[in-house]
Write a protein that holds these residues in place. Structure first.
Motif, mmCIF file in Angstrom:
data_model
loop_
_atom_site.group_PDB
_atom_site.id
_atom_site.type_symbol
_atom_site.label_atom_id
_atom_site.label_comp_id
_atom_site.label_asym_id
_atom_site.label_seq_id
_atom_site.Cartn_x
_atom_site.Cartn_y
_atom_site.Cartn_z
ATOM 1 N N ARG A 60 10.697 10.878 15.672
ATOM 2 C CA ARG A 60 10.006 10.922 16.431
ATOM 3 C C ARG A 60 9.029 9.550 14.983
ATOM 4 O O ARG A 60 8.671 8.878 15.796
ATOM 5 C CB ARG A 60 8.721 11.507 17.162
ATOM 6 C CG ARG A 60 8.160 10.943 17.837
ATOM 7 C CD ARG A 60 8.165 9.628 18.942
ATOM 8 N NE ARG A 60 6.819 8.486 19.122
ATOM 9 C CZ ARG A 60 6.433 7.694 18.072
ATOM 10 N NH1 ARG A 60 6.380 7.615 17.310
ATOM 11 N NH2 ARG A 60 5.034 7.375 18.757
ATOM 12 N N ASP A 72 10.201 14.765 26.339
ATOM 13 C CA ASP A 72 9.968 15.863 25.398
ATOM 14 C C ASP A 72 11.044 16.173 26.051
ATOM 15 O O ASP A 72 11.543 16.918 26.905
ATOM 16 C CB ASP A 72 8.785 16.167 25.849
ATOM 17 C CG ASP A 72 7.699 15.958 25.028
ATOM 18 O OD1 ASP A 72 7.904 15.374 23.771
ATOM 19 O OD2 ASP A 72 6.247 16.197 25.619
ATOM 20 N N LYS A 102 13.103 15.003 20.943
ATOM 21 C CA LYS A 102 12.958 13.930 22.010
ATOM 22 C C LYS A 102 13.826 13.313 22.508
ATOM 23 O O LYS A 102 14.602 13.243 21.031
ATOM 24 C CB LYS A 102 11.616 13.927 21.657
ATOM 25 C CG LYS A 102 10.440 13.782 20.900
ATOM 26 C CD LYS A 102 9.719 13.478 20.759
ATOM 27 C CE LYS A 102 8.277 14.117 20.639
ATOM 28 N NZ LYS A 102 7.436 15.061 21.447
#
Length: 175
Positions: free
Chosen positions: A45, A64, A155
């Motif tokens: 991320r 998430d 994620k």
């Protein structure tokens, strides 16, 4: 490889690790994701720079991955996507956000996200979303896994596209 997910009402298909994307936003974000990951399965991320994606942010979602891929929590939902769904589900799980459409919808959306996270592979979903309700139109989306440790997807970066002018006109007529 494409396959069609089917229930009595679902008219959507998925493609694992698509190599060619027609929609320019999907293609641009997938190319950026590929560039960021290099030779790895997926980037982190921290490697995704919102400034680099600023022209596409309205189409982007960030989720998430919850424990064991049991569900996924919306952390970011672009404004164009909120217009499509007539709501902003930021902070909600997929189960919470899609409950109003019934268990088949929840299970279908969860399945695409689980495939992305568990297999650590991009998944494209596309088709007619009229199975959700009459006011939903064709869509084309890609789900891209992200990992902080390089092994486990924690994620998902998603891009959800549709005919924005048609949806905007529908939204304006509903107000």
């Amino acid at each position: 490889m494409p396959y069609t997910a089917s229930t009595s009402r679902l008219r959507a298909a998925t493609e694992i690790d698509p190599q060619r994307l027609e929609h320019p936003v999907l293609s641009a974000v997938k190319a950026y994701w590929d560039e960021r990951r290099g030779t790895r399965l997926m980037p982190s991320r921290a490697e995704i720079d919102p400034v680099a994606l600023k022209d596409h942010l309205g189409w982007i979602l960030m989720l998430d991955v919850l424990e064991d891929c049991s569900d996924f929590r919306f952390r970011l939902i672009g404004t164009k996507v909120t217009h499509y769904f007539f709501t902003d589900a930021t902070g909600q799980t997929i189960t919470e956000a899609f409950a109003r459409f019934g268990p088949a919808a929840v299970n279908g959306v969860l399945a695409v996200h689980r495939k992305t996270a568990r297999d650590r592979v991009p998944v494209r979903a596309f088709g007619d979303a009229g199975w959700l309700a009459q006011r939903y139109y064709e869509f084309d989306a890609i789900y891209l896994p992200l990992s902080d440790d390089g092994v486990t997807a924690n994620k998902i970066l998603s891009v959800f596209t549709f005919d924005h002018k048609r949806v905007a006109a529908r939204r304006d007529s509903a107000l």
